[in-house]
Design an enzyme around this catalytic site. Sequence first.
Site, short mmCIF file in Angstrom:
data_model
loop_
_atom_site.label_atom_id
_atom_site.label_comp_id
_atom_site.label_asym_id
_atom_site.label_seq_id
_atom_site.Cartn_x
_atom_site.Cartn_y
_atom_site.Cartn_z
CD GLU A 1 8.77 14.94 -22.90
OE1 GLU A 1 8.26 16.13 -22.22
OE2 GLU A 1 7.99 14.00 -23.23
CB THR B 1 17.59 8.85 -20.13
OG1 THR B 1 16.24 9.04 -19.62
CG2 THR B 1 17.93 7.58 -20.19
CG HIS C 1 1.49 9.10 -25.44
ND1 HIS C 1 0.86 9.57 -24.28
CD2 HIS C 1 2.75 9.31 -25.30
CE1 HIS C 1 1.84 9.80 -23.45
NE2 HIS C 1 3.00 9.62 -24.06
CG MET D 1 47.40 -14.17 -47.13
SD MET D 1 48.38 -13.53 -46.04
CE MET D 1 49.89 -14.68 -45.80
CG HIS E 1 8.15 9.26 -24.77
ND1 HIS E 1 6.89 9.27 -24.80
CD2 HIS E 1 8.57 10.47 -24.24
CE1 HIS E 1 6.25 10.30 -24.14
NE2 HIS E 1 7.23 10.95 -23.75
CE LYS F 1 1.42 12.10 -15.99
NZ LYS F 1 1.01 13.19 -17.16
CG ASN G 1 0.12 15.08 -21.30
OD1 ASN G 1 1.11 14.39 -21.16
ND2 ASN G 1 -0.74 15.21 -20.18
NE ARG H 1 1.62 16.18 -13.71
CZ ARG H 1 2.09 15.51 -12.82
NH1 ARG H 1 1.61 15.47 -11.67
NH2 ARG H 1 3.01 14.70 -12.85
NE ARG I 1 -3.87 -2.29 2.09
CZ ARG I 1 -4.74 -2.34 3.02
NH1 ARG I 1 -5.12 -1.71 4.10
NH2 ARG I 1 -5.64 -3.59 2.76
CG HIS J 1 3.02 13.90 -24.35
ND1 HIS J 1 3.77 15.21 -24.66
CD2 HIS J 1 3.89 13.04 -23.49
CE1 HIS J 1 5.00 15.10 -23.87
NE2 HIS J 1 4.94 13.67 -23.47
CE LYS K 1 6.52 16.26 -15.32
NZ LYS K 1 6.69 14.98 -16.21
CD GLU L 1 -2.34 14.59 -16.78
OE1 GLU L 1 -1.60 14.74 -17.70
OE2 GLU L 1 -2.79 13.35 -16.51
#
Length: 1622
Positions: free
Chosen positions: A220, A166, A292, A900, A304, A178, A285, A281, A156, A288, A267, A277
């Site tokens: 990005e 990266t 996507h 040769m 991506h 996220k 995107n 927010r 939980r 995107h 960001k 979001e």
Amino acid sequence: MTAPAQQQPAAAAAAVETLPILGRPNVIHAGFHLTAHLARDLCALVGRTASKLVVVTDNNVAALHLDALTAALAAAWAEAAAAGTPLAAANPAAAAHDWLLTFVLPPGEAAKTRTTKAVVEDWMLRHGCTRDTVVVAFGGGVVGDMIGYVAATYMRGCSVVQVPTTLLAMVDSSIGGKTAVDVPAGKNLIGAFHQPLRVYIDPAYLATLPEREIRNGMAEVVKTAAFASESDFALLEADPERVLRAMAAAVSDPLVLQVIFGSARVKAQVVSADEKEGGLRGLLNFGHTVGHAFEAALTPRILHGECVSIGMVYEAEMARLLGHLSQADLGRLVRCIAAYGLPTSIHDPLVKKYLGGTPGHVAVDRLLDYMKVDKKNSGANKRLVLLSKIGATVEPRASVVADDVISLVVSPGVHVHAAPAAAAATAPSSAAPVVVKVPGSKSISNRALLLAALAHGTTTVRNLLHSDDTQVMLTALQRLGACTYSWDGDVLVVNGHGGAMRAVAGDPIYLGNAGTAARFLTCAASLAVGGPTTLTGNARMQQRPIRPLVDALAANGVQIECSATGCLPVTLQPGFPGGHVKLAASVSSQYVSAILLCAPYAKNPVTLELTGGKIISQPYIEMTIAMMKSFGIHVQRQSPTTFLIPQGVYAAPGEYVVEPDASSATYPLAVAAITGRAVTVPHMGSASLQGDANFAPAILAPMGCTVTQTADATTVVGPAPGQLRALGTVDMESLTDAFLTASVLAAVAAAPNAQGTSATRIDGIANQRVKECNRIRAMMDELAKYGVRTEEHDDGLIIYGQPLAEIAQRLANAPIPSVHCYDDHRVAMSFSVLGTVLGARIEERKCVEKTWPAWWDTLGTVLGVSVSGYDVVPHAPAAKPAAATNAAAAAAKSVVLIGMRGAGKTTLGRALARDLGRTFVDVDEEFVRRRNGQSIADFVASSADGWTAFRREEAAVLRDLAAAHPTGAVIACGGGIVEDAATRELLASRTLGLPIVHIRRRMDLVFRELAASSRPSLGETSEAVWKRREPWYAACADVEFYARDENGAYDWKTVEAQLAAVVRALEVPAESRRAAILRAVTAAERKAAATASPVTSFVSLTLPTITTVHRHVVQRATEGADAVELRADLLQPCTVEAVAAAFATLRTLVPGLPVVFTVRTVSQAGAWPDADVDGAVALLEAAIRWGAEIVDVETTLPMPVLKRLQDQAAARGVLTLTSYHDAKGAFPWSDHVHWGAQLYRAAAYGDIVKLVGRAHRAGDNAALTAFRETLARDLLGDRVPLIAINMGAAGQPSRVFNDTLTPVTHAHLAAAAPGQMSLASIHAALAACGVLAPSKFYLFGAPIDKSKSPLMHNTGFTTLGLPYTYALHPAAEVTPALRALVRDDLAFGGASVTIPLKEVVHTLVDDVAPAARAVGAINTLWRRAADGKIVGDNTDVDGIRAGLVKRLHSASIGATATALVLGAGGTARAAVYALLSLPTGHRPARIVVANRSADRAARLVADFAEHARGVELVAEPLDGALQVTAAEIVVSTLPRDAQEAGAQTLATAAFTKSARVVVELVYGAPTPVVRAVHAVNPTVPVVTGAEVLVEQGLVQFERWTGLRAPRRVVEDAVYAAFAAEH
């Protein structure tokens, strides 16, 4: 990847910047070399509470950085424990860190699944992780997203720390909390918001990141700046090269943190304002929603960030279409994205490259389906982020955009809808004119950019064309350092550097298809200082001429070279001497303008003299001179062909306003003309600098339009639709670019002119053949789709106008013509004009971006024409039109042969050059020639340094030859070329830029021959020389070719053909070759029929030796298989040379069949010693050099070795099959942790994954199936083929139901593993299980009683164990019974069709294949699996083509060959289509169809005009053709009796002396055609009717079964039956 970055000492890593998020301070830490800081900070933060740390990473990061991170964490915890800090971890100072755990995943998006998440969670539970565990996500976005989701749900919720490695993860996925996994419905659809405790951003990790990944992350960064910060965007576009260099550098650069931190700050601010979001927010995107959708379809080949880049451009285009965003801002966005090496559309060359040479395409409906599940949507409404300008959006949230807008923008093509006839009947000439603002002139824009850059001071450029061409020019000028620039809204501000430029080292300057930029910059680059600069372009630009300009500059003293074909690439050294320059100006005025523009900066005043006859496009020269005057340089014209240009520096004029593009203005004016409307183009009139401004008065007025032109505006009112008049003869030399517009108008200009003709002859446009395409040919080909007749002449073309209503009526019941644009903006826009009255489906929407990016917006929203998206499936290479160009294809790269002495480099090199039509060059011979005949031996003897001196000279000769022959040559080197270390580095580093082939053969034979030869001594034995050189040859070569002998004798013809095939394969890009291999071995294109076997397989050869003695065994054993496995570990002996000989022999025995090369170790159920890892790897590396299609790499090899083999294979176009065998059956398939680890490791390094267990009982197969359907499906999906089987008799069911590359055996072989089955046995089992249902196939026609088809197909079915039968079904017409058999009988699988039904059986089918449609006859029926529909095809075409290809490989037939087809019936039609569809290099230049009825021949030729692809089609009466047609290829479809009746005429036919290949489609004894040819030359090969029957039958068999037909057994049966009859 490069070597790991070195971590700096702790003291040097103290500079850390932090950012707050969601009110929590110091969550984000950024700085260089943070490992030590990270460990101490994390210990201070969680050391007291965290009982365990779990570091999760992927294979790539683990190999480079994991040890350093875990060591730092262990040290920090030990240090804290030593200081007395109470820690929750057990024994933190102990050597064994039970509290510090690591889990390694395979890299890539494929691992981001629910099943992988479960495997990680199960592993954590097994290791006793509790809720106080802290999970460290150490990697890119995939690791961060998924492990964040693990932390969000584990017990939980436990804490997570993000350590992104990266750039993409640093600026995006690691910040904001996220987390998610991917599911089949889309990316990131299952997840949670779970904020990290810390985010540690360390740009030092970027130094080990591949360049593509850095560019991927920049997407990005650009995205964030584009919607949120104009100042950040200006920083990014100011100097992309420096940003990229800084990102990749291993040293600290403040610019890197500035860029990354700026993006991270935006960001963090957005997330703090809208964590979950709710609206704001959603702006993150941008790009995107569309991105996507593309990513869902194209992952993992397209990354991506690359998909987001494409999405940003498309979403910005939607904003422009809706009126929110200016073209200037869209142009800035596109230019910035492209400058970072990211694709700007799905059709970008980068996408094609990453897709392995396949054109980028995703069905529009599929994209819209993917977008339906986007998280930002509101019900059925799709929401996208729309820019209003750079740094701002239309709303503070995503905006609703209609599907029709999305469809129009993302579609590759555009459907221009014709206005309804009622609407077009009345010309609204009384209405107020529609005012159309035309973009700035391309010609003026490019000149203005170069002048402003060369000028001293600041120039404000208004109305600049924002297009591909100007973006290319601006980017290139920036790379040359000629200027800096900034934007003020739509206005460009250029700060010129007064002619100061620097040469561009490294990557060439890429100019796309921008001809103006290429010509201008070729001259401008000579003004730079420093080293050489190379300019290159796309494939078409590398066919467009530039040699006249290069020759003129070279003659003036500039050190400059272009390609052997006289085109780009161009490489030049700085320095433009000036003085007297002579230039041939009869091809392009751009050459003249290039020298004029740059001449003021030459070292001496320039006198430019134009030679070579008539000067082309004089108005453009005048334009250049006028613009130079505006920038302060006055050109003196001393004569019509002589110009004096003084030295000087251009002075910035302050402001320069670019005129509208007059050529582009012709399109809206032509819309007025063709529709009868009124259109005004402001700011372009009689005072224009451009010749095309005269289009309206010179062309439209004579056609019946009302033209009003002032100094700065032009208005056109067209006549009523259908009332345009033909022009008669018109010279368009002064407005050449407008001839395409005139041509489409002339097509519907049927009202006679004053001369009483409806024809329009356009002269003065010969140079249009060498523009973006051969525009004359393109217009002819595309107008033919509307039924418009045209004729070409030396200086232009004739268009025969037809009444508009007549064409519309003809098209009423036909598909709207699909116009191929040849990547030419003017073709697209011209045919959109025609489309306003007749409709047009334009195939290339984005090609208009060269001059009018918003043309489709203008056509729809301003001119009121209905336009919609048109989804175009890319042409397959064989079907792609070639009519757009008659320029030669770009020459293949030269190839360098090493090896040769005595290996055969010179002999084979000469044969290779002959077979491929190349030039042969020998380094040793060139050395002797340069030294006036002095032999190498004499040189060595006379030189103080002996062989060392020769090696230096030899290397210099090689460099010179490679530079002089970059294409079209075979360069043979001496055997000792690798002796010099510097030369080895030259070869191994690929600095030459040419493929290198190592030629070798059996060395004992070579040693024996050398011992008996008179070659100069090397001072040691040949054996010692070979031992030293062998690893050098291997390191230097791209490919190793082994010339196979048979007991010391060579079949040189076969060896030469094999070498030619190897070199041809080098012409195919590695990724394209890999994609083609994968398609072949998975039968992706063969399994279309409902009756296709679900199995693909490879047969495991277990022979201890492979020689030609085994021909029968090998050919029978490989029947039906998709590949053949060479088990090197089973060969005796198993030396590299012996295995090479076996490999080469296998190629001879089963040519074209992919080879799986395997070295199976003992622990993996093979015979190779486990301890001899180096020996196994050496063989695998050799197999990669030999060009094996697939190498089997065991996952038990060390990780660095796996990576090395993967990289070597990828670079050479070879697939890796990563395999793991649980030989003893120690691990049940229900142990997902064990098998998951093996799967992840295999998936990390393999293109194909093979996992083999052992079944102890039948139930073990069910566990395997469960593993395949859960964990394996989630990880691999449909992207990576999986072989998952069990060994042992109990495991045979797993082999039966493994449908991908099942290893099989054969009755002629010993099984390679316990339980291995034959393909026939697998099919029998599938039939017994009901998976393969019994099917019936037939031959329809009459008479058919003597047909060999039942024998052929039933032999094939029986051989491969298929439950199918083939029977005769006589029928002379399509009866109800025949219809019921085909349509209603569930057992009907397919049929062959012969006379008299071929031309009427179409009534039984639902769909017709292209070949059958073109030929007008169907000879094959098959049921499609996708929808159960019956498809009609024509395999006669395949049979004829296959026979021809086999013969043409050995016949010496040039590219100018003529083919003669005798007859004009259905078989002749198949023959013509077969000839037109031959591969490049075999396709004839001319096809003559000769028939008794000349009219029938003419109809055949007319029917195939649209398929001609540049081949000349001619119809002739039979008697006349026999007398005069000297054809190299003769195809006879004449019946035997007709031939016998004309035997005397045939005996003296012209083709008897010229024929090199004959196809005779009559069965039986030689016909008069064959006898006549053989009477002159009995060696001419003949493709017989029986051979064509077999070949087309084999294709039918493969259509029906999806299997490679068992050729040998079928051929033996059929030919024996024919022999028995004769």
